[in-house]
Write a protein that holds these residues in place. Structure first.
Motif, PDB file in Angstrom:
ATOM      1  N   PRO A   1      10.808  -6.398  -2.338  1.00  0.00           N
ATOM      2  CA  PRO A   1      10.273  -4.973  -1.978  1.00  0.00           C
ATOM      3  C   PRO A   1      10.983  -3.860  -2.712  1.00  0.00           C
ATOM      4  O   PRO A   1      11.469  -2.928  -2.223  1.00  0.00           O
ATOM      5  N   ARG A   2      10.989  -3.910  -4.023  1.00  0.00           N
ATOM      6  CA  ARG A   2      11.628  -3.026  -4.890  1.00  0.00           C
ATOM      7  C   ARG A   2      10.494  -1.815  -4.936  1.00  0.00           C
ATOM      8  O   ARG A   2       9.361  -2.211  -5.158  1.00  0.00           O
ATOM      9  N   GLY A   3      10.917  -0.484  -5.100  1.00  0.00           N
ATOM     10  CA  GLY A   3       9.984   0.600  -5.241  1.00  0.00           C
ATOM     11  C   GLY A   3      10.455   1.922  -5.534  1.00  0.00           C
ATOM     12  O   GLY A   3      11.955   1.772  -5.620  1.00  0.00           O
ATOM     13  N   LEU A   4       9.675   2.782  -5.468  1.00  0.00           N
ATOM     14  CA  LEU A   4      10.585   4.012  -5.363  1.00  0.00           C
ATOM     15  C   LEU A   4      10.589   4.659  -3.801  1.00  0.00           C
ATOM     16  O   LEU A   4       9.631   4.803  -3.102  1.00  0.00           O
ATOM     17  N   TYR A   5      12.118   4.988  -3.737  1.00  0.00           N
ATOM     18  CA  TYR A   5      12.352   5.675  -2.368  1.00  0.00           C
ATOM     19  C   TYR A   5      12.914   7.007  -2.513  1.00  0.00           C
ATOM     20  O   TYR A   5      13.352   7.175  -3.441  1.00  0.00           O
TER      21      TYR A   5
ATOM     22  N   LEU B   1       0.843  -1.423  -0.113  1.00  0.00           N
ATOM     23  CA  LEU B   1      -0.056  -0.012   0.061  1.00  0.00           C
ATOM     24  C   LEU B   1       0.873   1.154  -0.105  1.00  0.00           C
ATOM     25  O   LEU B   1       0.404   2.241  -0.468  1.00  0.00           O
ATOM     26  N   MET B   2       1.954   0.958   0.527  1.00  0.00           N
ATOM     27  CA  MET B   2       2.773   2.372   0.881  1.00  0.00           C
ATOM     28  C   MET B   2       3.687   2.748  -0.325  1.00  0.00           C
ATOM     29  O   MET B   2       4.096   4.038  -0.189  1.00  0.00           O
ATOM     30  N   LYS B   3       4.110   1.675  -1.227  1.00  0.00           N
ATOM     31  CA  LYS B   3       5.116   2.042  -2.050  1.00  0.00           C
ATOM     32  C   LYS B   3       4.819   1.961  -3.283  1.00  0.00           C
ATOM     33  O   LYS B   3       3.675   1.246  -3.831  1.00  0.00           O
ATOM     34  N   ASP B   4       5.339   2.633  -4.260  1.00  0.00           N
ATOM     35  CA  ASP B   4       4.994   2.541  -5.799  1.00  0.00           C
ATOM     36  C   ASP B   4       6.000   1.924  -6.460  1.00  0.00           C
ATOM     37  O   ASP B   4       7.358   1.891  -6.256  1.00  0.00           O
ATOM     38  N   ASP B   5       5.472   0.714  -7.171  1.00  0.00           N
ATOM     39  CA  ASP B   5       6.435  -0.078  -7.954  1.00  0.00           C
ATOM     40  C   ASP B   5       7.193   0.593  -9.220  1.00  0.00           C
ATOM     41  O   ASP B   5       6.336   1.593  -9.530  1.00  0.00           O
ATOM     42  N   ILE B   6       8.116   0.059  -9.488  1.00  0.00           N
ATOM     43  CA  ILE B   6       8.679   0.709 -10.711  1.00  0.00           C
ATOM     44  C   ILE B   6       7.797   0.385 -11.906  1.00  0.00           C
ATOM     45  O   ILE B   6       7.571   1.117 -12.763  1.00  0.00           O
ATOM     46  N   PHE B   7       7.301  -0.949 -12.031  1.00  0.00           N
ATOM     47  CA  PHE B   7       6.433  -1.379 -13.023  1.00  0.00           C
ATOM     48  C   PHE B   7       5.110  -1.945 -12.195  1.00  0.00           C
ATOM     49  O   PHE B   7       5.231  -2.453 -10.986  1.00  0.00           O
ATOM     50  N   VAL B   8       3.989  -2.121 -12.815  1.00  0.00           N
ATOM     51  CA  VAL B   8       3.037  -3.222 -12.252  1.00  0.00           C
ATOM     52  C   VAL B   8       2.767  -4.400 -13.529  1.00  0.00           C
ATOM     53  O   VAL B   8       3.149  -4.237 -14.564  1.00  0.00           O
TER      54      VAL B   8
ATOM     55  N   THR C   1      11.365  -8.499  -9.873  1.00  0.00           N
ATOM     56  CA  THR C   1      11.635  -7.941  -8.814  1.00  0.00           C
ATOM     57  C   THR C   1      11.141  -6.512  -8.638  1.00  0.00           C
ATOM     58  O   THR C   1      11.260  -5.688  -7.820  1.00  0.00           O
ATOM     59  N   LEU C   2      10.925  -5.934  -9.953  1.00  0.00           N
ATOM     60  CA  LEU C   2      10.427  -4.561 -10.167  1.00  0.00           C
ATOM     61  C   LEU C   2       8.847  -4.219  -9.908  1.00  0.00           C
ATOM     62  O   LEU C   2       8.278  -3.150 -10.081  1.00  0.00           O
ATOM     63  N   THR C   3       8.036  -5.227  -9.601  1.00  0.00           N
ATOM     64  CA  THR C   3       6.737  -5.302  -9.207  1.00  0.00           C
ATOM     65  C   THR C   3       6.576  -5.688  -8.098  1.00  0.00           C
ATOM     66  O   THR C   3       7.424  -6.111  -7.257  1.00  0.00           O
TER      67      THR C   3
END
Lengths: 613, 308
Positions: A235-239, A111-118, A228-230
């Motif tokens: 837990p990859r995402g935008l930090y 819920l808290m992070k945005d994935d690089i892709f979905v 790994t980017l979804t």
């Protein structure tokens, strides 16, 4: 003489007794349910149709259109609360280099992070933080462009440096963020993070302009983005680079500043996590629910009671509790199809270079492994434990819907089920001169993974079937898997390396590409127990899977690996089963369930029809 | 009195030392801890050696034990492999909810079992006594797990009066877990109270008290109950600790975020350091409860001269 009078507690006692009696009566009556009228799970639950085909693993796109199959909502409903009851709410770890995978964090972290892709329902990449991408002809040269207008929880707009930082955390070569028992400041076993054993490292990277990064990877990256980017696995995402660097990872993690749809409101360890909507979420439309509460309720019966009394809007279910949930009028079942594979692994196939290698081990004989395979009535597992909701796994590691699932080799296996033939099984053991006085030891991990709540029941059923159908002494040993894997391998030099014959209830989730899957056989654990020629063949196929850029070759190798495993009886594939969620009908309308993802991607895609609390 | 307490404290410390040794030995008996710490995909010789070095697991066992003891005194049991946090900090987070639940359960036990036991004994052979004995029998024979589910079925699902799980949200959340956690102990104390009061009621000095024309109230509360308290106080102290053990199950069923739930999840996840810390904590709780029970003797019965 004044007589002592009775304290006025008798009334309370009587009430207590009456209540207990009432409970006993209710229990004896079984809640008024008539077993004959119970709906059959398989008949009631609608399974989303499997895709006719699966799109390429990697593709270039310039579109930002959302997946149309996802049911979107119109906006946040003021004051709305969604209560989700889960086996565990896990730990709130969002550190991208943490050795604690997202398994322990789902679904809160999602819920808290945005994935690089979905990923969409069939495993195709869709834009998210990255709006355009080109992975290059060899999948090693990435050019990716970032979306505009992404805001972190503190209101700061994300920059291309944040994306660079996020990717570097995942695929650069620096020590892991938080020291842990096996990832310390002193040593960096994760340096140059490899997804399992597949190395995906940057060799070079460059920020070209305010929205573009170019990356050169050391190896082909087929499947990397999906894995790994979804939200699929890690837990990859935008930090937020500035915020992380300002306070350090450890402090930042206590109150992470990310850019996802929800912000952490409250975290009570072991009890609940509360999230409130991120009003600046850049993605349109906004989430449905102003607040989400995730409750940790380990006991399945209690979760069911919460659903029955509408004290929870969503609960996790297993096949074992499915019929009870189906008997509730106000409940519907959401089914995530073909999500988990269960199988037994043969351990006793040591490579000849391993300590403890025994050329006379009976399990090196394919006839023995075949006997064990055909002594299991898989359909009975499906019909009883899974009440008809799962599938027999006839094509190992090839769930319906995953890449290459419709390859001719796979279709052929699916159309030719593994037989159930106890008489033939006994005959095979006899032909192989199997020592019938041998006690076969099955190792059963005590850990019941959240994605396979039926694992224990399946393990016990298979154990019973093998005893009954093979007339062997078979011992089921509960043990911690991690240690025993290793003990079974080659660690203890002064002991026979192989203590176990079979590993019970091995579980894979259906990651959408078989590169992940192959690791289970090749480089992760079970391959340690493969003797040649099997080990060499699996290695050959795995090399293709991890290095090819030709999708046809990729599919061919995937299908060949599955067929090789089946033809050589390298494992005992059992079932491919879905995950279930019980939801209150008037609270939750629809949910984009995705083939391959161990958890539904986003709770915010749950739409509200009516009935805000 | 002081001398007695000092003796008991010394005994407690010795007991704790033995307990720490048992916990340490059991850790190794159950297998090489390194293998439980490392995830399967990371088990290789280099990782094992490095981890052993970091945690001092390559030292001789006596050195490791001394190190364990030294850290235990400082409540430092190492980093939880499940949560990546200090085990002590995790345990500390969970103590308060468990103490709340244990306290409420104890209130329930005392509030029901003690008066009911006295009442049953005083009315021996009558209907009230029979009902009390039945309740005590049911309390000790009905498994807590089943009882918890029945309570949930009745009060949460059928009547919809009380929440089925959770701790936050009001006093209603406390009722079912407290009653369930205290159910078994309630039945035990009820029986003990009844038999203890009965024994005193049959003694000569009670007959003498009545012959002197004392009121029944005085006979019961001043002479009977007070003289029954030694047994009851001892039982309450031990039942209280037993009750804390029982909440492992209750917390899991009711989603209560206490030590019990942590213990269950840590055992399943092979979270060695948390399990070690909790084993030591439970041992300390037992010792403290026993010490308190001993001290309470002198409070409830002046005839006892401890240490003299």
């Amino acid at each position: 003489m004044k007589r002592w009078t009775r304290p006025d507690i008798f009334g309370s006692l009587a009430i207590l007794s009456l209540l207990l009696a009432a409970v006993l009566v209710v229990a004896a009556c079984g809640g008024g349910d008539d077993a004959d009228e119970e709906p059959t799970a398989a008949a009631v639950i609608e399974t989303p149709p499997a895709p006719a085909t699966v799109a390429p693993v990697t593709k270039a796109t310039a579109t930002a259109a959302p997946d149309e199959s996802m049911t979107m909502m119109e906006g946040t409903i003021p004051g709305s609360v969604l209560t989700v009851s889960l086996e565990t709410v896990g730990t709130l770890t969002t550190e991208p280099r943490s050795d604690l995978p997202l398994y322990g964090c789902r679904p809160g972290c999602l819920l808290m992070k945005d994935d690089i892709f979905v990923m969409d329902r069939v495993g195709n990449l869709q834009p998210h933080v990255v709006k355009e991408w080109d992975f290059g002809s060899d999948t090693r040269s990435w050019t990716i462009k970032m979306q505009d207008g992404i805001k972190f929880f503190n209101g700061r707009e994300a920059t291309i440096q944040d994306l660079e930082f996020s990717l570097w955390e995942g695929y650069g070569t620096r020590p892991c963020g938080i020291p842990s028992p096996y990832c310390s400041e002193e040593r960096d076993p994760m340096a140059g993070y490899g997804f399992y054993n597949h190395p995906y490292f940057f060799s070079t990277h460059e920020v070209v302009d305010d929205e573009t990064i170019e990356i050169e990877f050391e190896n082909p990256t087929i499947g990397l983005a999906q894995m790994t980017l979804t939200t699929n696995l890690d837990p990859r995402g935008l930090y937020s680079e500035q915020e992380v660097k300002a306070v350090g990872w450890e402090e930042w993690l206590k109150d992470p500043i990310l850019s996802g749809a929800y912000m952490k409101l409250k975290d009570v360890p072991g009890e609940r996590k509360e999230f409130e909507v991120h009003v600046d979420w850049w993605k349109d439309p906004a989430p449905d629910w102003e607040t989400q509460i995730h409750l940790q309720v380990p006991e399945a019966a209690t979760r069911l009671a919460q659903l029955a009394s509408k004290q929870a809007d969503v609960i996790t279910l297993s096949a074992l509790t499915l019929n009870q949930a189906l008997s509730l009028d106000h409940v519907k079942i959401l089914q995530q199809p073909a999500t988990v594979h269960l199988q037994f692994y043969f351990y006793n196939m040591l490579h000849q270079d391993d300590k403890g290698f025994d050329p006379d081990n009976p399990f090196t004989d394919a006839r023995v492994r075949e006997a064990f395979n055909i002594a299991v009535d898989r359909q009975a597992l499906v019909d009883t434990i899974y009440v008809g909701t799962s599938e027999v796994q006839n094509a190992p590691m090839m769930a319906t819907g995953m890449r290459a699932w419709d390859h001719p080799l796979v279709v052929e296996m699916r159309n030719n089920p593994i037989p159930f033939d106890p008489d033939r099984a006994k005959q095979l053991l006899e032909e192989a001169n199997f020592p019938m006085d041998r006690t076969v030891k099955i190792l059963a991990g005590v850990w019941a993974p959240s994605g396979a709540p039926e694992k224990k029941a399946v393990t016990e059923a298979v154990h019973t079937m093998l005893i009954d159908n093979l007339d062997l002494n078979i011992e089921l040993v509960q043990s911690g898997s991690a240690g025993e894997y290793h003990r079974a391998q080659r660690y203890e030099e002064d002991k026979p390396a192989m203590d176990w014959d079979l590993s019970a209830g091995g579980r894979n989730s259906t990651e959408p590409v078989i590169t992940t899957r192959s690791n289970y056989l090749y480089s992760r654990s079970v391959s340690y127990f493969l003797t040649d020629p099997h080990w060499s063949e699996m290695q050959r196929l795995d090399d293709i899977l991890t290095t090819t850029t030709d999708l046809a070759a990729f599919d061919q190798a995937s299908a060949e690996m599955s067929k090789y495993v089946r033809d050589n009886w390298i494992m005992i594939p059992l079932t491919t089963n879905p995950l279930f969620w019980g939801v209150v009908k008037d609270r939750v309308d629809d949910w984009p369930l995705t083939v391959g993802a161990p958890w539904p991607h986003y709770f915010e895609y749950i739409t509200a029809a009516e009935g805000v609390k | 009195m002081r001398r007695y307490i000092a003796q008991r404290l010394i005994q407690s410390v010795l007991t704790l030392l033995i307990l720490s040794l048992v916990v340490f030995v059991l850790t190794w008996v159950s297998g090489d801890p390194v293998l439980y710490i490392l995830p399967p995909e990371m088990i290789d010789d280099d990782s094992i050696e490095e981890l052993k070095r970091i945690h001092g697991l390559d030292d001789p066992l006596p050195i490791q034990y001394l190190s364990f003891l030294s850290r235990a005194v400082r409540a430092d049991f190492g980093l939880s492999t499940q949560f990546r946090r200090s085990s002590a900090a995790i345990i500390k987070d969970r103590i308060v909810p468990s103490l709340h639940l244990g306290g409420m359960a104890l209130l329930f036990v005392l509030g029901v079992a003690f008066p009911l036991g006295v009442f049953a004994a005083y009315n021996r052979g009558k209907m009230a006594d029979a009902i009390s004995r039945t309740l005590a029998f049911a309390g000790q024979s009905v498994p807590e797990f089943w009882l918890a589910l029945m309570f949930i079925l009745l009060f949460a699902v059928i009547l919809n009066w009380l929440p089925a799980a959770g701790r936050t949200g009001g006093w209603q959340h406390w009722i079912l877990p407290s009653v369930t956690a205290g159910w078994f102990a309630m039945a035990g104390l009820l029986r003990i109270t009844r038999s203890s009061v009965l024994e005193v009621l049959g003694s000569d000095y009670i007959r003498t008290a009545r012959a002197k024309g004392l009121s029944e109230r005085s006979v019961l509360w001043r002479h009977t109950v007070r003289n029954s308290l030694i047994t009851i106080v001892t039982s309450v102290a031990l039942l209280a600790v037993g009750l804390m053990n029982g909440i492992v199950l209750v917390e899991s069923v009711f989603g209560w975020p206490g030590l019990g739930q942590l213990f269950a999840s840590s055992v399943l996840a092979r979270d060695l350091f948390v399990v070690q810390g909790m084993a030591m904590l439970v041992g300390v709780m037992f010792l403290v409860a026993n010490l308190l029970a001993d001290i309470m003797y002198s409070v409830v019965d002046p005839r006892i001269r401890l240490g003299t």
